[in-house]
Write a protein that holds these residues in place. Structure first.
Motif, PDB file in Angstrom:
ATOM      1  N   THR A  20       0.672  -1.063   0.024  1.00 55.41           N
ATOM      2  CA  THR A  20       0.042   0.137   0.188  1.00 55.41           C
ATOM      3  C   THR A  20       0.936   1.174   0.002  1.00 55.41           C
ATOM      4  O   THR A  20       2.165   0.995   0.247  1.00 55.41           O
ATOM      5  CB  THR A  20      -0.731   0.111   1.183  1.00 55.41           C
ATOM      6  OG1 THR A  20      -0.124   0.322   2.551  1.00 55.41           O
ATOM      7  CG2 THR A  20      -1.779  -1.133   1.534  1.00 55.41           C
ATOM      8  N   TRP A  21       0.153   2.383  -0.307  1.00 49.55           N
ATOM      9  CA  TRP A  21       0.908   3.714  -0.272  1.00 49.55           C
ATOM     10  C   TRP A  21       1.438   3.941   0.970  1.00 49.55           C
ATOM     11  O   TRP A  21       2.504   4.412   1.434  1.00 49.55           O
ATOM     12  CB  TRP A  21       0.326   4.754  -1.042  1.00 49.55           C
ATOM     13  CG  TRP A  21       0.996   6.008  -1.028  1.00 49.55           C
ATOM     14  CD1 TRP A  21       1.107   7.219  -0.346  1.00 49.55           C
ATOM     15  CD2 TRP A  21       1.778   6.398  -2.049  1.00 49.55           C
ATOM     16  NE1 TRP A  21       1.817   8.074  -0.902  1.00 49.55           N
ATOM     17  CE2 TRP A  21       2.493   7.694  -1.842  1.00 49.55           C
ATOM     18  CE3 TRP A  21       2.477   5.682  -3.273  1.00 49.55           C
ATOM     19  CZ2 TRP A  21       3.146   8.191  -2.719  1.00 49.55           C
ATOM     20  CZ3 TRP A  21       2.990   6.205  -4.237  1.00 49.55           C
ATOM     21  CH2 TRP A  21       3.652   7.433  -3.898  1.00 49.55           C
TER      22      TRP A  21
ATOM     23  N   LEU B 148       6.080  11.909   0.428  1.00 48.79           N
ATOM     24  CA  LEU B 148       6.729  11.021   0.286  1.00 48.79           C
ATOM     25  C   LEU B 148       8.467  11.030   0.276  1.00 48.79           C
ATOM     26  O   LEU B 148       9.251  10.443   0.969  1.00 48.79           O
ATOM     27  CB  LEU B 148       6.389  10.079  -0.793  1.00 48.79           C
ATOM     28  CG  LEU B 148       7.117   8.693  -0.996  1.00 48.79           C
ATOM     29  CD1 LEU B 148       7.041   7.851   0.074  1.00 48.79           C
ATOM     30  CD2 LEU B 148       6.957   8.131  -2.572  1.00 48.79           C
TER      31      LEU B 148
ATOM     32  N   ILE C 220       1.405   8.979  -9.349  1.00 52.30           N
ATOM     33  CA  ILE C 220       0.379   9.193  -8.140  1.00 52.30           C
ATOM     34  C   ILE C 220      -0.810   9.594  -8.473  1.00 52.30           C
ATOM     35  O   ILE C 220      -1.698   9.137  -8.013  1.00 52.30           O
ATOM     36  CB  ILE C 220       1.183  10.249  -7.348  1.00 52.30           C
ATOM     37  CG1 ILE C 220       2.608   9.754  -6.783  1.00 52.30           C
ATOM     38  CG2 ILE C 220       0.184  10.601  -6.133  1.00 52.30           C
ATOM     39  CD1 ILE C 220       3.502  10.719  -6.214  1.00 52.30           C
TER      40      ILE C 220
ATOM     41  N   THR D 297       3.367   0.134  -8.496  1.00 48.63           N
ATOM     42  CA  THR D 297       3.016   1.360  -7.776  1.00 48.63           C
ATOM     43  C   THR D 297       1.563   1.003  -6.979  1.00 48.63           C
ATOM     44  O   THR D 297       0.780   0.441  -7.619  1.00 48.63           O
ATOM     45  CB  THR D 297       2.664   2.320  -8.732  1.00 48.63           C
ATOM     46  OG1 THR D 297       3.682   2.864  -9.380  1.00 48.63           O
ATOM     47  CG2 THR D 297       2.261   3.833  -7.980  1.00 48.63           C
TER      48      THR D 297
ATOM     49  N   VAL E  26      -2.713   4.756  -3.932  1.00 51.84           N
ATOM     50  CA  VAL E  26      -2.584   5.677  -2.896  1.00 51.84           C
ATOM     51  C   VAL E  26      -3.675   6.091  -2.409  1.00 51.84           C
ATOM     52  O   VAL E  26      -3.574   6.547  -1.211  1.00 51.84           O
ATOM     53  CB  VAL E  26      -1.979   7.142  -4.028  1.00 51.84           C
ATOM     54  CG1 VAL E  26      -1.509   8.139  -3.019  1.00 51.84           C
ATOM     55  CG2 VAL E  26      -0.733   6.665  -4.949  1.00 51.84           C
TER      56      VAL E  26
ATOM     57  N   HIS F  50      -2.777   6.717  -9.683  1.00 55.57           N
ATOM     58  CA  HIS F  50      -3.181   5.605  -8.546  1.00 55.57           C
ATOM     59  C   HIS F  50      -3.735   6.393  -7.329  1.00 55.57           C
ATOM     60  O   HIS F  50      -4.251   5.486  -6.515  1.00 55.57           O
ATOM     61  CB  HIS F  50      -1.903   4.964  -8.280  1.00 55.57           C
ATOM     62  CG  HIS F  50      -1.284   4.128  -9.422  1.00 55.57           C
ATOM     63  ND1 HIS F  50      -0.505   4.249 -10.281  1.00 55.57           N
ATOM     64  CD2 HIS F  50      -1.658   2.856  -9.241  1.00 55.57           C
ATOM     65  CE1 HIS F  50      -0.338   3.257 -11.092  1.00 55.57           C
ATOM     66  NE2 HIS F  50      -0.891   2.277 -10.835  1.00 55.57           N
ATOM     67  N   GLN F  51      -3.785   7.582  -7.164  1.00 57.02           N
ATOM     68  CA  GLN F  51      -4.596   8.265  -6.125  1.00 57.02           C
ATOM     69  C   GLN F  51      -6.136   8.469  -6.594  1.00 57.02           C
ATOM     70  O   GLN F  51      -7.009   8.233  -5.810  1.00 57.02           O
ATOM     71  CB  GLN F  51      -3.986   9.435  -5.781  1.00 57.02           C
ATOM     72  CG  GLN F  51      -4.484  10.251  -4.482  1.00 57.02           C
ATOM     73  CD  GLN F  51      -3.556  11.520  -4.287  1.00 57.02           C
ATOM     74  OE1 GLN F  51      -3.189  11.956  -4.926  1.00 57.02           O
ATOM     75  NE2 GLN F  51      -3.279  11.423  -3.169  1.00 57.02           N
TER      76      GLN F  51
ATOM     77  N   TRP G  28       3.417  13.463  -3.361  1.00 55.25           N
ATOM     78  CA  TRP G  28       5.023  13.260  -3.969  1.00 55.25           C
ATOM     79  C   TRP G  28       5.823  14.062  -2.835  1.00 55.25           C
ATOM     80  O   TRP G  28       6.889  13.228  -2.496  1.00 55.25           O
ATOM     81  CB  TRP G  28       5.199  13.667  -5.170  1.00 55.25           C
ATOM     82  CG  TRP G  28       6.611  13.512  -5.746  1.00 55.25           C
ATOM     83  CD1 TRP G  28       7.256  12.584  -5.703  1.00 55.25           C
ATOM     84  CD2 TRP G  28       7.376  14.495  -6.331  1.00 55.25           C
ATOM     85  NE1 TRP G  28       8.513  12.546  -6.392  1.00 55.25           N
ATOM     86  CE2 TRP G  28       8.775  13.971  -6.915  1.00 55.25           C
ATOM     87  CE3 TRP G  28       7.308  15.871  -7.060  1.00 55.25           C
ATOM     88  CZ2 TRP G  28       9.530  14.648  -7.516  1.00 55.25           C
ATOM     89  CZ3 TRP G  28       8.089  16.459  -7.701  1.00 55.25           C
ATOM     90  CH2 TRP G  28       9.361  15.783  -8.019  1.00 55.25           C
TER      91      TRP G  28
END
Length: 447
Positions: A170-171, A245, A210, A306, A309, A213-214, A242
């Motif tokens: 997972t993110w 992270l 991101i 990936t 997110v 996937h978000q 981003w």
């Protein structure tokens, strides 16, 4: 199969000399042999692999190919068009260039070239000429190579040595892993933004991935079509995720150092002793860098996709980029080469001559002996593939995006001002310059 040896070529560094060469090629279409000029950016090992494909074509047809390599294909191509001497075929680094040349009437349609090859359907780019009242979609380009971008690279033993034996699912786990590595005084991310003549694109890859996937496919497609404000939730949230992270606010030195580090040098940090970094977000073409760094041609690197997110399951979505071949001069030999580049025999030669580091949309995992490489190919054959957002954006917007990434890493506090500037650029670009290419299901194997 024996190949007729082709004439040697010289890499041309001066644009004017290269353009003079393009104006001298070509034979009449009714002759059994002729010559084709091809402009692309490949050099070194990539150019050697492409040369093998061209030798196969020459042996099969008797048509000579004059390959002309240049780092800035877009500049050289545009100069050739303005002088009325474009190459027959160009391999374009940005997909949006295809839309622009279609709008200008510079590209020749390819509909009949791929009709006899069912496997080529996944590689064909169909566009409408937006400068006409009624846009009829036609085949104008072929994706000759595809690169997977929704992946993170790591060296398993190095990551395990600092307490992380499994890749994150997972993110949240990825963020925790990154912070855990950093807590020991180590550098978690192999971060490099320098890539002359177009720096900043490694950062745009991050934000696009991101965003996809978000916020999901629909938001991603609206953004690439210019319909979504840069200041709206989905886009701004991707920048924030981003920065969080990477820790750009708490560790500004690392972020700023990335501005002067190439993506290849940064990625090599995975394989140093001790490791210079532990995680790398980079496309599948970074495998060449890792292979070159290992004396035996192999390497312990692995990757994980990936992770989602946000709360939605976006694991089937994958960002990819394509190298696109397009026809600028309509000759018989040039059409033969375009059809050949889209064919399975050409794809097979490319795969073998690149030491398995060539991927296409029709590749199968069973074609590759290396298990890590086979997993890349398998992912390209599953789920939904979404093209690189910057490649779809008009040049002015993409350029502003790349520059904004570099400024953001220097001063993350300027994010809202940067997004406002990007919105201003978005509003200044005519709608006809945007592309309508959405995400597509991965092509199933043809055999």
């Amino acid at each position: 199969m024996r190949h007729r040896r082709r004439r040697s070529w010289t890499a041309l560094a001066l644009v004017t000399v290269l353009l003079a060469g393009t104006g001298l090629s070509g034979c009449s279409a009714d002759e059994p042999t002729g010559e084709v000029t091809v402009l692309a950016s490949w050099t070194g090992a990539e150019r050697a692999a492409f040369d093998a494909v061209l030798r196969g074509f020459e042996a099969e047809t008797g048509i000579h190919v004059d390959y002309q390599g240049h780092r800035d294909v877009s500049q050289v191509l545009q100069a050739g068009i303005e002088r009325g001497r474009p190459p027959d075929i160009a391999v374009l680094p940005r997909l949006n260039d295809v839309q622009r040349y279609v709008n200008e009437g510079q590209l020749r349609p390819l509909d009949e070239i791929v009709e006899g090859d069912a496997g080529a359907a996944a590689q064909v780019i169909r566009l409408a000429r937006k400068t006409q009242p009624v846009g009829l979609q036609r085949a104008y380009a072929v994706a000759v190579a595809t690169h997977l971008k929704s992946i993170f690279w790591y060296e398993p033993s190095a990551l395990a040595a600092v307490g992380h034996r499994q890749p994150p699912a997972t993110w949240a786990e990825l963020v925790a892993q990154s912070r855990g590595v950093a807590a020991g005084g180590r550098v978690p991310w192999c971060l490099g933004m320098s890539s002359p003549p177009v720096s900043g694109w490694p950062g745009t890859d991050w934000i696009e991935d991101i965003l996809l996937h978000q916020s999901g496919q629909a938001a991603y497609e609206r953004w690439t079509r210019g319909e979504l404000s840069w200041r709206t939730g989905p886009v701004r949230d991707a920048w924030v995720a981003w920065g969080d992270l990477l820790g750009v606010s708490s560790s500004p030195g690392t972020a700023r150092a990335s501005l002067f580090t190439t993506w290849a040098d940064a990625g090599s940090g995975l394989l140093t002793a001790p490791p210079g970094c532990y995680l790398n977000h980079q496309a599948s073409f970074v495998l060449r860098t890792y292979r070159d760094a290992m004396p035996d041609g192999g390497g312990p690197v692995d990757f994980f996709p990936t992770p989602p997110v946000g709360p939605s399951d976006t694991s089937s979505l994958q960002e990819v980029s394509d190298d696109i071949a397009a026809l600028f001069r309509d000759t018989g030999p040039a059409r033969e080469l375009m059809a050949y580049l889209a064919s399975e025999p050409a794809q097979r030669i490319w795969r073998e001559s690149s030491d398995e580091l060539f991927f296409s949309r029709r590749a199968r995992s069973g074609d590759y002996a290396d298990p890590v490489v086979a997993r890349v190919a398998r992912r390209l054959g599953t789920g939904t593939l979404c093209r690189d957002g910057s490649d779809l954006l008009p040049t002015a917007v993409a350029t502003a995006f790349e520059r904004a990434v570099l400024v953001y890493l220097q001063d993350p506090g300027r994010l809202d001002a940067l997004l406002a500037e990007l919105d201003a650029v978005r509003g200044s670009v005519p709608p006809a310059e945007y592309m309508n290419l959405g995400c597509e299901p991965a092509a199933p194997p043809t055999n």
